[in-house]
Design an enzyme around this catalytic site. Structure first.
Site, PDB file in Angstrom:
ATOM      1  N   HIS A 272      -0.292  -5.129  -1.278  1.00 55.55           N
ATOM      2  CA  HIS A 272      -0.391  -3.821  -0.737  1.00 55.55           C
ATOM      3  C   HIS A 272      -1.549  -3.659   0.200  1.00 55.55           C
ATOM      4  O   HIS A 272      -2.711  -3.793  -0.501  1.00 55.55           O
ATOM      5  CB  HIS A 272       0.033  -2.666  -1.581  1.00 55.55           C
ATOM      6  CG  HIS A 272      -1.003  -2.220  -2.864  1.00 55.55           C
ATOM      7  ND1 HIS A 272      -2.105  -1.374  -2.458  1.00 55.55           N
ATOM      8  CD2 HIS A 272      -0.966  -2.727  -3.915  1.00 55.55           C
ATOM      9  CE1 HIS A 272      -2.506  -1.429  -3.537  1.00 55.55           C
ATOM     10  NE2 HIS A 272      -1.836  -1.892  -4.418  1.00 55.55           N
ATOM     11  N   ASP A 284      -8.085  -4.063  -6.057  1.00 55.63           N
ATOM     12  CA  ASP A 284      -6.647  -3.248  -5.951  1.00 55.63           C
ATOM     13  C   ASP A 284      -6.664  -2.485  -4.537  1.00 55.63           C
ATOM     14  O   ASP A 284      -6.972  -1.580  -4.311  1.00 55.63           O
ATOM     15  CB  ASP A 284      -6.579  -2.061  -6.990  1.00 55.63           C
ATOM     16  CG  ASP A 284      -5.447  -1.499  -6.976  1.00 55.63           C
ATOM     17  OD1 ASP A 284      -4.315  -1.766  -6.524  1.00 55.63           O
ATOM     18  OD2 ASP A 284      -5.147  -0.233  -7.520  1.00 55.63           O
ATOM     19  N   GLU A 318       1.520   1.683  -1.099  1.00 63.71           N
ATOM     20  CA  GLU A 318       1.767   1.615  -2.747  1.00 63.71           C
ATOM     21  C   GLU A 318       1.351   2.645  -3.558  1.00 63.71           C
ATOM     22  O   GLU A 318       1.838   3.039  -4.457  1.00 63.71           O
ATOM     23  CB  GLU A 318       1.552   0.134  -3.333  1.00 63.71           C
ATOM     24  CG  GLU A 318       1.849  -0.417  -4.510  1.00 63.71           C
ATOM     25  CD  GLU A 318       0.914  -0.062  -5.717  1.00 63.71           C
ATOM     26  OE1 GLU A 318       1.087  -0.197  -6.768  1.00 63.71           O
ATOM     27  OE2 GLU A 318      -0.315   0.483  -5.232  1.00 63.71           O
ATOM     28  N   GLU A 319       0.004   2.912  -3.396  1.00 62.18           N
ATOM     29  CA  GLU A 319      -0.596   3.792  -4.061  1.00 62.18           C
ATOM     30  C   GLU A 319      -0.113   5.409  -4.351  1.00 62.18           C
ATOM     31  O   GLU A 319      -0.418   5.820  -5.320  1.00 62.18           O
ATOM     32  CB  GLU A 319      -2.212   3.935  -3.665  1.00 62.18           C
ATOM     33  CG  GLU A 319      -2.613   2.700  -3.870  1.00 62.18           C
ATOM     34  CD  GLU A 319      -3.167   2.054  -5.239  1.00 62.18           C
ATOM     35  OE1 GLU A 319      -2.753   2.804  -6.316  1.00 62.18           O
ATOM     36  OE2 GLU A 319      -3.867   1.212  -5.353  1.00 62.18           O
ATOM     37  N   ASP A 346      -0.526  -8.049  -7.331  1.00 67.02           N
ATOM     38  CA  ASP A 346      -1.370  -6.969  -7.426  1.00 67.02           C
ATOM     39  C   ASP A 346      -2.033  -6.744  -8.985  1.00 67.02           C
ATOM     40  O   ASP A 346      -1.714  -5.639  -9.594  1.00 67.02           O
ATOM     41  CB  ASP A 346      -0.281  -5.702  -7.133  1.00 67.02           C
ATOM     42  CG  ASP A 346      -1.063  -4.277  -7.054  1.00 67.02           C
ATOM     43  OD1 ASP A 346      -2.106  -4.229  -6.921  1.00 67.02           O
ATOM     44  OD2 ASP A 346      -0.104  -3.297  -7.328  1.00 67.02           O
ATOM     45  N   HIS A 418      -8.902   1.921  -9.427  1.00 63.58           N
ATOM     46  CA  HIS A 418      -8.949   3.321  -8.950  1.00 63.58           C
ATOM     47  C   HIS A 418     -10.092   3.835  -9.039  1.00 63.58           C
ATOM     48  O   HIS A 418     -10.183   5.364  -9.055  1.00 63.58           O
ATOM     49  CB  HIS A 418      -7.893   4.101  -9.652  1.00 63.58           C
ATOM     50  CG  HIS A 418      -6.524   3.529  -9.307  1.00 63.58           C
ATOM     51  ND1 HIS A 418      -5.203   4.468  -9.729  1.00 63.58           N
ATOM     52  CD2 HIS A 418      -5.848   2.607  -8.727  1.00 63.58           C
ATOM     53  CE1 HIS A 418      -4.305   3.617  -9.295  1.00 63.58           C
ATOM     54  NE2 HIS A 418      -4.680   2.513  -8.683  1.00 63.58           N
TER      55      HIS A 418
END
Length: 463
Positions: A272, A284, A318-319, A346, A418
């Protein structure tokens, strides 16, 4: 690398003599060695992180990433295109918090970050007493006790395997708190390490449910609040400037390497493009993006392309919404019966550990003859796992597409995931290259093999 591959082939023994293998020594050396030694991949990751930057869906950075990826894939001579998807546009704004002083004590500034789709606080912020919970069920049982308060979710995430538990609280906690009349929600960050670094993520409200302010706390501050609560009531003042703006058009980026014999059959490699906005999304999922691109680039340089088409899909959103995943599944619904396998990158940039195949005999039987070159990367086994990923899971659910993968070392993934620490310096170029080589070889094996992995029924794939 070529000498290492030859040595591994020679060690297979009579049961799987080199002459019986479905690939040539030269091809193995080109794919494994080529993916590991090509400097383009790390240069691309540096460009995506340091130049394109954060890529939250709907942001200028996400738009830059789309055009960057399209340009890079076309530069490799691949058939690249865009597919439009409507995506949400949530913005973070200001975020501040403080635990107000108890009798005889001091105020404590809080290290926090808003969760995706959180509401903003009223003008002047939100001040309320906090109440702790450790599960969604516990919040539901609080009833009137939670009304007007800020629910604080505590948990004990220590290792990567605990992420499912912690992420459930993060994702569904605000909705559960809102149902009992809470004014806001805080959750201990889903993290395995912290230096007062909060880790964001999405929070999901039921259809028609009004959002409330919701934020993740650095683990140190979550523990601080727990200790303060043992001394007596604690009030927190929050100021969040979040807003959900009108949806915008964005794109999935798709590139094909057409198969030489079976061009309508597809092996899909997904990653992603979007990232959270606190950092530059190196692990990520910048790492996954460049590994998928490198796999396709490596296979495109072979003298003879694989029998089936290998397709890279760089998904958007995606997130915080999975609109790209749903958009691809809808746009290609008529082709899913010819998607022979899907792999999602991922899991960060760690070294490869083993292959993941669906439960049953067909995956191991198909891939066993292809395993020898992977030993040079430390990959010596297959495990019956079909986790897939957030973006490709819908292909299994709707079309029974077999999910395969390269399991990577994720022991430190949730240290940075994140958070503001998800930057390029966390990536080990050697380990990134090893995982890219494993992905490239797995893609080649699936696209070149005579047989295919058995399809799951959509109902079975959903579990």
């Amino acid at each position: 690398m070529r000498l290492l591959v030859l040595a591994l082939l020679a060690s297979l023994g009579a049961a799987a003599a080199p002459a019986a293998l479905p690939f040539t020594e030269e091809t193995a050396a080109r794919v494994i060695g080529g993916a590991q030694t090509d400097p383009v991949m790390f240069a691309r990751l540096q460009a995506l992180t340091d130049v394109v930057g954060p890529r939250l869906t709907g942001s200028p950075g996400a738009a830059r990433a789309v055009w960057w990826a399209l340009r890079e894939l076309k530069a490799d001579g691949l058939e690249a295109r865009l597919e439009a998807v409507q995506v949400p546009h949530w913005v973070r704004g200001v975020e501040r918090g403080v635990a107000l002083a108890q009798s005889g004590g001091i105020e404590h500034p809080l290290h926090l970050t808003a969760l995706g789709f959180s509401a903003g606080t009223p003008d002047g912020g939100l001040t309320a007493e906090i109440i702790e919970a450790r599960s969604l069920e516990e919040v539901a049982a609080l009833g009137e006790k939670a009304k007007g308060r800020i629910v604080l979710f505590q948990h004990e995430m220590k290792i990567s395997a605990d992420y499912g538990m912690a992420s459930t609280l993060r994702t569904r906690g605000a909705s559960a708190a809102a149902k009992v009349g809470a004014a806001g929600m805080l959750v201990r960050s889903a993290a395995t390490s912290s230096m007062t670094s909060p880790h964001t993520g999405v929070t999901v409200f039921d259809d028609g449910q009004a959002a409330i302010p919701a934020a993740a706390l650095a683990t140190e501050d979550a523990e601080l609040l727990h200790r303060l609560l043992a001394r007596g009531p604690v009030k927190v003042r929050l100021e969040l400037g979040c807003k959900t703006l009108p949806e915008v058009e964005s794109h999935n980026v798709i590139a094909d390497l057409p198969g030489r014999d079976l061009p309508d059959e597809v092996v899909l490699l997904g990653a992603h493009l979007d990232s959270w906005d606190l950092a530059t999304g190196a692990i990520d999922d910048g790492a996954g993006v460049v590994m998928a691109m490198q796999a396709l680039r490596t296979l495109s340089q072979l003298p003879r392309h694989p029998r089936r088409t290998v397709r890279v899909v760089l998904y958007m959103n995606e997130e915080n919404g999975s609109r790209g995943a749903r958009g691809y599944a809808k746009a290609h619904a008529g082709e899913l019966a010819k998607h022979r396998a899907a792999l999602e990158a991922d899991s960060g940039a760690g070294r490869p550990l083993h292959l993941e195949v669906p439960p049953g005999k067909s995956g191991p039987e198909l891939l066993a003859p292809w395993m020898a070159p992977l030993r040079a990367l430390g990959v010596t086994s297959m495990q019956a796992e079909a986790h897939g990923g957030a973006d490709i899971g819908i292909l299994a659910q709707q079309g029974g597409v077999p999910m395969v993968g390269v399991r990577q070392d994720s022991s430190r993934y949730f240290d940075w995931h994140h958070s503001a620490a998800d930057t390029l310096d966390k990536v080990d170029p050697r380990e990134l290259a090893e995982s890219a080589a494993a992905i490239a070889w797995l893609a080649y094996a699936l696209a070149e093999s005579e047989g295919v992995i058995d399809r799951a029924t959509p109902d079975a794939a959903a579990h």
